[in-house]
Scaffold this active site. Structure first.
Site, PDB file in Angstrom:
ATOM      1  N   GLY A   1      -2.283  -3.008  -3.142  1.00 13.46           N
ATOM      2  CA  GLY A   1      -1.509  -1.867  -3.606  1.00 13.46           C
ATOM      3  C   GLY A   1      -1.225  -1.848  -5.093  1.00 13.46           C
ATOM      4  O   GLY A   1      -1.311  -0.806  -5.740  1.00 13.46           O
TER       5      GLY A   1
ATOM      6  N   GLU B   1     -12.204 -11.517   6.144  1.00 13.39           N
ATOM      7  CA  GLU B   1     -11.006 -12.334   5.948  1.00 13.39           C
ATOM      8  C   GLU B   1     -11.159 -13.711   6.585  1.00 13.39           C
ATOM      9  O   GLU B   1     -10.799 -14.730   5.984  1.00 13.39           O
ATOM     10  CB  GLU B   1      -9.793 -11.630   6.564  1.00 13.39           C
TER      11      GLU B   1
ATOM     12  N   HIS C   1      -5.777   0.899   7.480  1.00  9.19           N
ATOM     13  CA  HIS C   1      -6.556  -0.136   8.166  1.00  9.19           C
ATOM     14  C   HIS C   1      -6.633   0.275   9.634  1.00  9.19           C
ATOM     15  O   HIS C   1      -5.674   0.841  10.178  1.00  9.19           O
ATOM     16  CB  HIS C   1      -5.885  -1.502   8.011  1.00  9.19           C
TER      17      HIS C   1
ATOM     18  N   ASP D   1     -13.654  -5.933   8.168  1.00  8.24           N
ATOM     19  CA  ASP D   1     -12.509  -6.413   7.406  1.00  8.24           C
ATOM     20  C   ASP D   1     -11.996  -7.733   7.980  1.00  8.24           C
ATOM     21  O   ASP D   1     -11.765  -8.695   7.245  1.00  8.24           O
ATOM     22  CB  ASP D   1     -11.395  -5.362   7.427  1.00  8.24           C
TER      23      ASP D   1
ATOM     24  N   GLU E   1     -12.532 -29.222  -9.986  1.00 10.81           N
ATOM     25  CA  GLU E   1     -13.904 -28.913  -9.591  1.00 10.81           C
ATOM     26  C   GLU E   1     -13.998 -28.048  -8.329  1.00 10.81           C
ATOM     27  O   GLU E   1     -14.954 -27.281  -8.178  1.00 10.81           O
ATOM     28  CB  GLU E   1     -14.686 -30.211  -9.369  1.00 10.81           C
TER      29      GLU E   1
ATOM     30  N   GLN F   1       0.822  -1.208   0.000  1.00  8.58           N
ATOM     31  CA  GLN F   1       0.000   0.000   0.000  1.00  8.58           C
ATOM     32  C   GLN F   1       0.858   1.260   0.000  1.00  8.58           C
ATOM     33  O   GLN F   1       0.569   2.228  -0.700  1.00  8.58           O
ATOM     34  CB  GLN F   1      -0.929   0.003   1.221  1.00  8.58           C
TER      35      GLN F   1
ATOM     36  N   ASP G   1       0.257  -4.338  10.552  1.00 11.17           N
ATOM     37  CA  ASP G   1      -0.439  -4.111  11.820  1.00 11.17           C
ATOM     38  C   ASP G   1       0.434  -4.379  13.044  1.00 11.17           C
ATOM     39  O   ASP G   1       0.502  -3.569  13.966  1.00 11.17           O
ATOM     40  CB  ASP G   1      -1.687  -5.006  11.917  1.00 11.17           C
TER      41      ASP G   1
END
Length: 342
Positions: free
Chosen positions: A135, A196, A109, A192, A228, A29, A84
């Protein structure tokens, strides 16, 4: 009432006149935000730790590169573009001592702010600009004259100009070309993490592996199971991405459609939804954040063991061989690539 969508006409880069923007970190980012903002006319500098391998890369792209603390001192708006779990240490060591009154702290975030890993002083703005895409897509869309939709949020508005700054940043990275929605740090972080864990990554991978195992254990060839349960997933996801679930159903056969609407609810049951609700609760009450922080601080032993176990799954060996037969599928060996404080 539908949420307001902010576009180019609602934002102005004038908010950055005579201001310096610092992007701390030059990863996924960070590099996209920095380059897009620079090409949008903003004065952008990069803050990195002394031995960062990204220093030469950023310099070659025309940026002034400083040690993180010096970049914070020089900037009016500071984006903390590091992972983070690294944000707290970087903030306490290099950002907090140099975060003077009236500056703005920006995130892509909300994790560190929402869960209290970082507690900024009350005399700064705290904002978020979160493009809804990785990003490299933020960058490529900008270069094509387009943009990735983005979220903005205001946690602290000391200057009473925080929203204008957030919209200006969103405009600078291309977000207002597509559309920007306002949220909160709480809402962005919790939704978020839930997406996830329950759907996009955790839910999807567990579903794919379970389907693959079911077919193989029933005696079918692993290659057939791979096609499949994993390979064709992209087709369905692309259709949903382009036209929604109803649009996807319009595009598939009647047999597939009937199987979808009658058998899907037998896989994703009320009990599955209860498990999702429990996952959401653990996010909301901070249990997940505490668990993840403890795991990180403890050296990531369980994290690494679980990843290694996943790499040994039969679906990985089968997929690697089959992807070699598909020249149209982009080949990227991403094993071992981790987000880093660049």
């Amino acid at each position: 009432m539908p949420a307001k969508v902010y576009t180019d006409k609602d934002a102005t880069m004038a908010s950055f006149n005579n201001k310096t923007l610092a992007v701390i970190g030059f990863g996924s980012q960070g590099h996209a935000h920095a380059l897009n903002l620079k090409e949008s006319g903003a004065n952008v500098i990069i803050g990195l730790y002394p031995k960062s391998k990204s220093r030469d890369v950023a310099k070659k792209l025309g940026f002034e590169v400083m040690d993180t603390a010096d970049a914070v001192k020089a900037a009016d708006v500071i984006m903390l573009g590091v992972p983070d779990m690294k944000q707290k240490d970087v903030y306490e060591k290099d950002v907090e001592p140099n975060l003077t009154e009236g500056k703005a702290l920006l995130f892509s975030h909300g994790f560190a702010i929402h869960f209290g890993l970082i507690k900024p002083p009350s005399n700064v703005d705290v904002i978020m600009v979160a493009p809804k895409g990785p990003g490299h897509v933020v960058r490529s869309q900008y270069q094509e004259g387009k943009g990735v939709p983005a979220l903005i949020a205001i946690e602290q508005d000391f200057t009473k100009k925080a929203k204008k700054l957030a919209l200006a940043w969103a405009k600078g990275v291309g977000g207002t070309r597509a559309g920007v929605l306002q949220t909160t740090f709480k809402e962005e972080t919790e939704t978020d993490l839930f997406g996830e864990q329950a759907v996009l990554c955790g839910g999807c991978t567990a579903l794919v592996q379970a389907g693959f195992e079911t077919l193989v254990e029933a005696g079918y060839q692993p290659e057939m199971a791979y096609f499949e349960c994993l390979h064709e997933l992209k087709l369905i996801v692309d259709l949903m991405n382009e036209s929604g679930i109803a649009g996807m159903r319009f595009s598939i056969s009647e047999t597939a459609k009937y199987g979808d609407i009658t058998r899907g609810p037998r896989v994703i049951t009320k009990q599955t939804k209860k498990s999702m609700e429990k996952i959401l609760k653990e996010i909301q009450d901070g249990k997940f954040a505490r668990e993840w922080t403890k795991e990180y601080e403890g050296g990531l032993k369980n994290y690494k063991a679980l990843l290694k176990e996943g790499e040994k799954h039969q679906i990985e060996k089968t997929g690697k061989r089959l992807r070699g037969l598909m020249p149209w599928v982009a080949k990227r060996n991403l094993k071992g690539v981790q987000a880093s404080y660049s």
